[in-house]
Design an enzyme around this catalytic site. Structure first.
Site, PDB file in Angstrom:
ATOM      1  N   GLU A 163       0.796  -1.229   0.000  1.00  0.00           N
ATOM      2  CA  GLU A 163       0.000   0.000   0.000  1.00  0.00           C
ATOM      3  C   GLU A 163       0.831   1.283   0.000  1.00  0.00           C
ATOM      4  OE1 GLU A 163      -3.355   0.298  -0.172  1.00  0.00           O
ATOM      5  OE2 GLU A 163      -3.500  -1.868  -0.449  1.00  0.00           O
ATOM      6  N   SER A 172     -51.470 -37.703  14.422  1.00  0.00           N
ATOM      7  CA  SER A 172     -52.265 -37.962  15.626  1.00  0.00           C
ATOM      8  C   SER A 172     -52.043 -36.934  16.734  1.00  0.00           C
ATOM      9  CB  SER A 172     -51.954 -39.361  16.163  1.00  0.00           C
ATOM     10  OG  SER A 172     -52.397 -40.339  15.248  1.00  0.00           O
TER      11      SER A 172
END
Length: 784
Positions: free
Chosen positions: A89, A455
């Site tokens: 950078e 059920s």
């Protein structure tokens, strides 16, 4: 002369224009820099605060954030990491004053030659200014402002302080702000542990976080890392031989490690979350109430209803239960092919609730089996090689193949859900929405999965009949084959679970044994409207969710675990309203209360108490239904799982549920203090859990183990209310006994709802007629 005069005029206009533009630019920059007088306080910058979720005992459940930075001091930054970023950078960082004119000119000509932006000229200090003080748009004014701010930052801070702020602020992709979160996400390491190559991987990310992400674009990251390592060599940070050795040693192992990671993984993915499905459920509620910005950035403290200790127990037993069930079900479904139209399976599944249809099994052809083997065992290894040798076309071909073959892998697995509610408060104390929360498994089955309940719906059928007083707990109905003919002349004949019939059966025994025929006969006695009205009150769902056909009595309706847990919680709460909720109250970072759901729910319940609408069903009905469901646990379909195997002996009631072809297994039950529901099944509704993998086998053991380990106190259900009495009835017919009745026993009755007839005593005659009818139909007689 005329040419000279024109030249002077043009020169004058240019000078005026440049002066004017320069003055405007200077004025803008000066005015903007006045807004940044807080540069001196830059070190005190505080990142956005995450929302924190706490359980009912104040224990941290999870944090919610989009940006989370863990501040790291300059002293803890490894030298290799600093060198990697400087080489990438800003290699002149220690020599410039915030701006680097040479780098800016060099970048200008490189970009011009390339016909696009290939290199930036901003220093690290300029990037820090951009990150903190500008909106980041690409304009001349913004660049000028960045330059002035960079100069100010350089005047106020040392180079080391600037680097520390930079490393704690930069965005590195996947929701990672700062080096700490990126180091953990990409390498599962602390920053101080990063080696040279790993540092170089991170150094590539500030300029293009997506393009050079090793998770999202491993090939690009692989190439860029080579470039950065060469830069470090040319800058004198590492020797060429060492760089080459480290590079070649690192990448094969790293690619192998990340091949199982999802490209969409973020910094939040690895965040501590003790109840991920519950957290996501709460997150959605908070976002709808407060908005995304407040949720993720304003430091909310969210106090929930979850009991973290119980939650972990629920997660443990769901996980163990699913591992065991997968071993059984995978074998049964190993030939299932997903190419068959799902709608056909849904139709077949519905018909299976009426007719005793066999389980569908579709066998794969050779091509499907080959594709499964390729996806499961081979593609990942080939892809690693393609990345390392830069075979771009091969890599693309593999991605296309993987996409086209999705769904053919053998990773289809059994899923499950568990949810628990406190009947007295409405607190959702446990919520497990699946086998494990991940990028591809965020579906919360506890609250979203609408499945047939089988059920487990019968307590609402029985309850509707008892409330209507058309039947009572002692009513006896014939368990014998039914043949119905509808208006169109179509016939259907529902059967029992094991195709056996028992003759005349009392309702208590029928529910305990989950006899389908008796549930159908109750439907015939009371009609669909009474059942639907009762069920929608108990479950808080719309009438449209139920179909007014006899199959409703067998649970052919789609409900979520949360919905059915609420219905059972109302039974546990003596028929009174239960309003489930997950968030108690929310406060902001300054301690101000923003919302209090607990107070709102309490206020609603109090109002219902006052206006007389608190009872969803009469207390008497709730008491009798609880008594009937205790028989399910104490001697019915759930006895082996709950009492015998899990050895859970505390007072409880519940009901098993199984859908046709064993596609869904349920257990819904409660104690006086907790209502809990467990569902087990495949997400694809046509896939079977396996032969005889019913609710009593697949779901009830998980429920019982959970209830046993959450360490609830033994407490009896509420005593019989005043309008319930114990009636002596004939053990065979359920009618008032006569002098000739062989055996009698007591049964709970609601005043005005008990039997009005006296038994004639013709027990054997009635039984003989039923037995002859059953034998004529050619079916098995049980308990003859």
């Amino acid at each position: 002369m005329e040419f000279k005069s024109r030249l002077e005029k043009i020169t004058f206009i240019l000078i005026i224009s440049v002066s004017l533009i320069g003055g405007i630019l200077f004025g803008y920059v000066v005015s903007q820099t006045r807004n940044f007088s807080g540069i001196e306080n830059l070190k005190q910058f505080q990142p956005n605060l995450p929302a924190k979720l706490y359980d009912v005992n104040g224990e941290l459940i999870a944090e919610l954030f989009q940006e989370k930075r863990d501040i790291i001091s300059f002293e803890k930054l490894p030298k290799n990491l600093i060198n990697a970023f400087l080489a990438t950078e800003d290699r002149d960082f220690y020599r410039h004053i915030g701006l680097n004119p040479v780098a800016m000119i060099r970048a200008f000509f490189k970009n011009l030659a390339a016909g696009g932006i290939v290199q930036g000229g901003s220093t690290i200090t300029q990037q820090l200014a951009k990150r903190l003080f500008t909106s980041g748009e690409r304009t001349i004014l913004r660049k000028a402002l960045e330059a002035v701010l960079a100069l100010q930052i350089e005047k106020k801070f040392t180079k080391e302080e600037i680097l520390e702020m930079y490393f704690n602020q930069i965005y590195l992709g996947h929701g990672c702000y700062g080096l700490s979160s990126a180091s953990r996400l990409f390498f599962n390491k602390e920053v101080k542990e990063l080696n040279v190559v790993e540092s170089a991987v991170l150094a590539a990310l500030p300029s293009a976080p997506t393009r050079y992400s090793p998770l999202r674009s491993p090939h690009n990251a692989f190439k860029k890392n080579r470039d950065i390592m060469n830069r470090m060599v040319s800058s004198g940070f590492v020797t060429e031989e060492k760089a080459k050795t480290l590079y070649n040693e690192f990448w094969p192992g790293y690619i192998d490690m990340i091949k199982t990671e999802f490209p969409t993984r973020t910094a939040g993915t690895g965040n501590i979350d003790n109840a991920p499905y519950f957290t996501d459920y709460v997150r959605q509620i908070l976002r709808s109430k407060f908005g995304q910005d407040t949720l993720y950035n304003e430091g909310l403290s969210v106090y929930t209803t979850l009991n973290l200790k119980r939650q972990k127990i629920g997660q443990k037993y769901i996980t163990e239960g699913l591992i065991k069930q997968n071993e059984i079900s995978a074998s049964f479904n190993r030939y299932t092919n997903l190419a068959v139209d799902r709608d056909l399976f849904r139709i077949y599944d519905s018909l299976g609730n009426i007719f005793p249809l066999p389980v569908p099994k579709v066998r794969n052809d050779a091509e499907a089996q080959f594709n499964k083997r390729m996806i499961d065992d081979t593609v990942d290894e080939i892809e690693i090689i393609s990345l390392l040798v830069d075979a771009v076309d091969c890599h693309k071909a593999l991605e296309n193949y993987r996409s086209s073959a999705v769904g053919l892998t053998s990773v289809q697995k059994v899923e499950g859900a568990l949810i628990a509610i406190e009947p007295s408060t409405g607190y959702i104390t446990s919520m497990v929405g699946g086998s494990g929360f991940s990028v591809d498994n965020q579906y919360n089955r506890a609250v979203q999965a609408k499945r047939q309940v089988g059920s487990a719906f019968k307590p609402f059928v029985y309850g509707a009949g008892i409330e209507s007083k058309l039947i009572n707990a002692a009513t006896s109905l014939p368990d014998a084959p039914i043949l119905n003919i509808d208006e169109a002349g179509e016939t259907w004949s529902p059967g029992n679970y094991k195709d056996t019939y028992s003759g005349l059966v009392r309702l208590r025994n029928a529910l305990a044994r989950s006899i389908n025929i008796i549930s159908i006969r109750i439907f015939d006695v009371i009609g669909p409207d009474i059942i639907i009205d009762y069920a929608k009150r108990m479950l808080r769902v719309t009438e449209s969710r139920f179909t007014p056909t006899p199959s409703l009595a067998l649970g052919v309706c789609d409900l979520t675990p949360l919905e059915i847990a609420r219905g059972y919680a109302i039974y546990a709460n003596n028929g009174k309203e239960v309003i489930p909720f997950a968030i108690r109250y929310v406060i902001d970072r300054d301690g101000n209360e923003l919302d209090n759901t607990e107070e709102n729910v309490g206020r609603t319940i109090a109002e219902k108490e006052i206006n007389g609408t608190i009872q969803v069903i009469p207390t008497e009905v709730a008491f009798i239904m609880t008594s009937l469901m205790q028989s399910v646990v104490n001697g019915g379909t759930a006895y082996n799982a709950v009492r015998q195997n899990a050895e859970f002996y505390k007072t409880c009631a519940g009901k098993t549920g199984t859908t046709s072809n064993w596609t869904d297994a349920w257990f819904c039950g409660y104690t006086p203090d907790i209502s809990a529901v467990v569902w087990i099944g495949y997400d694809r509704p046509f896939m079977s859990l396996g032969k005889h993998q019913a609710g009593a086998v697949a779901a009830a053991p998980i429920w019982a183990s959970y209830m046993k380990d959450i360490d609830i106190k033994e407490r009896a259900f509420s005593p019989a209310p005043p309008d319930v009495y114990m009636a002596e009835v004939c053990s065979f017919t359920g009618l008032l006994p006569s002098s000739v009745c062989i055996e009698t026993n007591g049964e709970y009755m609601i005043k005005g709802g008990g039997p009005a007839e006296t038994c004639s005593g013709n027990h054997f005659k009635v039984k003989s007629i039923l037995d002859r009818y059953i034998e004529k139909e050619g079916v098995t007689i049980k308990n003859k």
